[in-house]
Write a protein that holds these residues in place. Structure first.
Motif, PDB file in Angstrom:
ATOM      1  N   SER A  41      -3.049  -5.199   1.411  1.00 37.91           N
ATOM      2  CA  SER A  41      -3.649  -6.272   2.208  1.00 37.91           C
ATOM      3  C   SER A  41      -3.454  -7.624   1.540  1.00 37.91           C
ATOM      4  O   SER A  41      -3.307  -7.711   0.316  1.00 37.91           O
ATOM      5  CB  SER A  41      -5.139  -5.989   2.413  1.00 37.91           C
ATOM      6  N   TYR A  42      -3.441  -8.637   2.336  1.00 39.45           N
ATOM      7  CA  TYR A  42      -3.323 -10.007   1.824  1.00 39.45           C
ATOM      8  C   TYR A  42      -3.828 -10.974   2.893  1.00 39.45           C
ATOM      9  O   TYR A  42      -3.895 -10.625   4.074  1.00 39.45           O
ATOM     10  CB  TYR A  42      -1.854 -10.336   1.486  1.00 39.45           C
ATOM     11  N   ASN A  43      -4.177 -12.173   2.454  1.00 38.06           N
ATOM     12  CA  ASN A  43      -4.501 -13.254   3.386  1.00 38.06           C
ATOM     13  C   ASN A  43      -3.642 -14.451   3.022  1.00 38.06           C
ATOM     14  O   ASN A  43      -3.390 -14.693   1.847  1.00 38.06           O
ATOM     15  CB  ASN A  43      -5.984 -13.646   3.280  1.00 38.06           C
ATOM     16  N   ASN A  48      -3.880 -14.790  -0.938  1.00 35.95           N
ATOM     17  CA  ASN A  48      -4.815 -13.980  -1.718  1.00 35.95           C
ATOM     18  C   ASN A  48      -4.535 -12.507  -1.497  1.00 35.95           C
ATOM     19  O   ASN A  48      -4.349 -12.080  -0.357  1.00 35.95           O
ATOM     20  CB  ASN A  48      -6.256 -14.251  -1.270  1.00 35.95           C
ATOM     21  N   SER A  49      -4.527 -11.754  -2.580  1.00 37.89           N
ATOM     22  CA  SER A  49      -4.406 -10.301  -2.420  1.00 37.89           C
ATOM     23  C   SER A  49      -5.144  -9.614  -3.555  1.00 37.89           C
ATOM     24  O   SER A  49      -5.367 -10.216  -4.608  1.00 37.89           O
ATOM     25  CB  SER A  49      -2.935  -9.872  -2.418  1.00 37.89           C
ATOM     26  N   ASN A  50      -5.512  -8.376  -3.315  1.00 40.45           N
ATOM     27  CA  ASN A  50      -6.141  -7.603  -4.381  1.00 40.45           C
ATOM     28  C   ASN A  50      -5.094  -7.095  -5.354  1.00 40.45           C
ATOM     29  O   ASN A  50      -5.309  -7.059  -6.550  1.00 40.45           O
ATOM     30  CB  ASN A  50      -6.913  -6.416  -3.791  1.00 40.45           C
ATOM     31  N   VAL A  65      -4.558 -12.869   8.326  1.00 45.34           N
ATOM     32  CA  VAL A  65      -5.353 -11.829   7.653  1.00 45.34           C
ATOM     33  C   VAL A  65      -4.608 -10.537   7.940  1.00 45.34           C
ATOM     34  O   VAL A  65      -4.406 -10.185   9.103  1.00 45.34           O
ATOM     35  CB  VAL A  65      -6.796 -11.751   8.205  1.00 45.34           C
TER      36      VAL A  65
HETATM   37  C1  LIG Z   1      -9.001 -11.599   3.749  1.00 49.19           C
HETATM   38  O1  LIG Z   1      -9.950 -12.195   4.582  1.00 49.19           O
HETATM   39  C2  LIG Z   1     -10.837 -11.279   5.170  1.00 49.19           C
HETATM   40  C3  LIG Z   1     -11.656 -11.992   6.228  1.00 49.19           C
HETATM   41  O2  LIG Z   1     -11.965 -13.291   5.839  1.00 49.19           O
HETATM   42  C4  LIG Z   1     -11.692 -10.681   4.059  1.00 49.19           C
HETATM   43  O3  LIG Z   1     -12.590  -9.751   4.596  1.00 49.19           O
HETATM   44  C5  LIG Z   1     -10.742  -9.969   3.095  1.00 49.19           C
HETATM   45  O4  LIG Z   1     -11.462  -9.452   2.006  1.00 49.19           O
HETATM   46  C6  LIG Z   1      -9.668 -10.890   2.601  1.00 49.19           C
HETATM   47  N1  LIG Z   1      -8.666 -10.086   1.898  1.00 49.19           N
HETATM   48  C7  LIG Z   1      -8.118 -10.455   0.746  1.00 49.19           C
HETATM   49  C8  LIG Z   1      -7.088  -9.537   0.205  1.00 49.19           C
HETATM   50  O5  LIG Z   1      -8.414 -11.476   0.163  1.00 49.19           O
END
Ligand SMILES: *[C@@H]1O[C@H](CO)[C@@H](O)[C@H](O)[C@H]1NC(C)=O
Ligand SMILES: *[C@@H]1O[C@H](CO)[C@@H](O)[C@H](O)[C@H]1NC(C)=O
Ligand SMILES: *[C@@H]1O[C@H](CO)[C@@H](O)[C@H](O)[C@H]1NC(C)=O
Ligand SMILES: *[C@@H]1O[C@H](CO)[C@@H](O)[C@H](O)[C@H]1NC(C)=O
Length: 535
Positions: free
Chosen positions: A123-125, A136-138, A170
């Motif tokens: 996942s990433y944003n 942002n990503s984990n 997202v």
């Molecule tokens: C991305 O954004 C969503 C909704 O704002 C949030 O729930 C999620 O944790 C975020 N993911 C990352 C990888 O930062």
């Protein structure tokens, strides 16, 4: 595999033979490509009219969280993918619109893993706004997927100037297992071609390279313990993969966030193994005498299991992924039936005349060997179709292309994690627009319980190797494979093929711009930059 799959090809024979036909008249509408739209479609995506300019001589990626070789090489790679080689000096001063973008901040929260794995967090944003561009990503895997998305949003405006719209993404994959199978037994594929294919995979967010490395026709895997296997089972000494080359492919895939799952299919599909391993294959009989033919691996001999133990101990070390694909498909019982020693063995084991029981016995022992070296396994469906008692850790792959959703239903009902391949045979080509059928196939589209649906961990598209080699495997695979990639990544609601077509057109042209000979899939049309080779 592949050979017994029913061909549903509706071939327009008249048109192909005569070179014309009434169907061609319908193909006048070309699809107009989108501009700066991502493929596969993110879970949430929105863009604004704000246009940010990027000067390629001033732009950089910046790691603001964890970093490692995987991220650094992605930064390096995407500078070239997005901007080309930066040899030209700035000579163009655009009127700024919403602003200028000088960097993408890539913020990875957790330390990098060394290898990708089933269930990794992708996942990433991504936000592109006046305040800056932030990803942002984990995990580093999420960063890879996000940087690819970013690269797809950037458009070239002139030599040095690029643009990107304000964007909010997202994103995360719908399925964990998103694979592509290549077959290097029917035809050998060069390391460079496999790497090119891996690069293409990463640009559609695939994460599993299912390497059907050996089969009846040839055994190109060079074994440390059994070097004669490729020496005698390979087509010739140039059509084999050395250990160094295999390591090179695994490393290239790792940097792209792609797992390499090798398949060593047995007890069938193993004619090439038998060329060097004495007594491994069943001797087929005519009457009371061996007739010189060989069948599947002989399950009645202890020596077979001794060999397999030693062989898979090596495979376990060579391939870092937790999973090995053990095949198990299309076992022909005729040879087993003809062999008196096997008949005696069946009697001794009380199998009656049920040769599926003999196969189950073989598979059980093979699975024990493979779990013994701490590996997980994937298997083709008929191992469980026959109700063999296979541990629930197995991942079962559905390949029979009739009533395959029923197979998904039945396999998940038995409690197995399931991967669907049956509706995505890229090697079964036909005239016309074919990708929409691939797009329509959805592994979640069956009437099982929520529990069953959770067991569907993904899918794979496949390019079996009977009619492809270095000359055409890339163009025949792409961009049709990308269609499956979107099905496996994007939300279930992303299924309108008409809406997807312009985006796919852009994706294909983008692949061409990036150097892949990706074939035309939407009918007449053109790309701003066509594929060409230096002459
Ligand atoms: C991305 O954004 C969503 C909704 O704002 C949030 O729930 C999620 O944790 C975020 N993911 C990352 C990888 O930062
Ligand atoms: C980007 O912005 C321009 C206007 O500045 C607009 O014409 C275009 O449609 C936008 N593209 C996307 C993908 O939103
Ligand atoms: C098959 O059985 C025969 C007679 O029982 C025996 O002589 C022979 O060695 C056996 N072959 C193998 C491969 O075990
Ligand atoms: C679901 O599909 C299976 C297999 O086609 C069928 O046996 C079953 O009756 C169906 N159940 C429902 C509730 O439709």
């Amino acid at each position: 595999m592949a050979k017994t799959v029913a061909l549903f090809l509706f071939v327009y024979v008249a048109g192909i033979v005569a070179g014309h036909g009434e169907y061609r008249g319908k193909e006048t509408v070309s699809v107009t490509a989108t501009l700066g739209m991502p493929w596969p479609m993110p879970q949430q995506y929105s863009s604004t009219q704000d246009l940010f300019t990027i000067n390629r001589n001033a732009f950089k990626f910046r790691a603001t969280g964890q970093s490692c070789d995987i991220l650094e090489s992605a930064f390096f790679r995407y500078q070239t993918i997005i901007f080309g080689l930066r040899e030209e000096v700035l000579k163009f001063h655009p009127k700024l619109r919403a602003g200028t973008l000088t960097e993408l901040d890539v913020n990875v929260k957790n330390k990098c893993d060394r290898y990708p794995y089933l269930g990794m967090d992708e996942s990433y944003n991504l936000t592109i706004a006046a305040s800056g561009a932030i990803l942002n990503s984990n995990s580093v895997w999420g960063a890879l997927r996000g940087i690819e998305t970013f690269s797809q949003l950037v458009l070239q405006q002139s030599t040095d100037m690029f643009s990107v719209n304000g964007t909010t993404v997202v994103d995360y994959p719908r399925f964990q297992h998103r694979g592509l199978l290549l077959d290097t037994s029917r035809h050998f594929l060069d390391v460079t071609i496999i790497k090119q294919n891996l690069l293409a995979m990463s640009q559609s967010k695939f994460n599993v390279f299912h390497w059907h490395i050996v089969d009846d026709q040839s055994f190109p895997y060079t074994s440390n313990n059994f070097p004669d296997m490729s020496k005698m089972g390979g087509y010739d000494s140039r059509h084999i993969y050395t250990q160094d080359q295999i390591a090179e492919i695994i490393e290239y895939a790792r940097i792209l966030g792609i797992r390499v799952v090798p398949e060593f299919d047995s007890p069938g599909h193993s004619q090439s193994w038998g060329k060097s391993i004495k007594d491994l294959l069943t001797k087929c009989y005519s009457g009371s005498k061996p007739n010189g033919q060989y069948g599947p691996i002989d399950p009645s001999l202890e020596s077979s299991y001794g060999f397999l133990a030693k062989f898979f101990a090596e495979i376990g070390k060579v391939f870092p992924d937790h999973y090995v694909h053990l095949g198990g498909d299309e076992v022909n019982f005729d040879c087993w039936k003809s062999n008196p020693n096997i008949t005696a063995f069946m009697k001794q084991k009380n199998f009656g005349t049920d040769y599926a029981k003999l196969e189950e016995y073989y598979v059980q022992r093979l699975l024990d060997i493979v779990s013994g070296v701490n590996k997980g396994y994937m298997i083709w469906q008929e191992v469980v179709d026959n109700n063999a008692k296979i541990p629930k850790e197995a991942v079962v792959e559905i390949y029979r292309n009739q009533a395959y959703m029923l197979d998904v239903y039945l396999t998940t009902l038995k409690g197995y994690r399931t991967v669907l391949q049956a509706c995505w045979y890229l090697d079964l080509i036909k005239y016309g627009v074919q990708w929409q059928a691939f797009y329509a196939c959805d592994p979640g589209n069956f009437n099982g319980t929520a529990e069953q649906k959770k067991l569907v961990i993904g899918g794979e598209t496949c390019m079996w190797g009977e009619y492809v080699d270095n000359t055409n495997v890339i163009s025949r695979t792409w961009p049709r494979a990308s269609v499956v990639a979107e099905r496996l990544w994007s939300a279930q609601s992303v299924k309108d093929a008409t809406a997807a077509a312009p985006r796919l057109e852009e994706h294909r042209c983008r692949m061409i711009k990036r150097g892949f000979p990706a074939e035309s899939v939407n009918g007449p049309g053109y790309c701003p930059q066509e594929y060409s080779i230096p002459v």
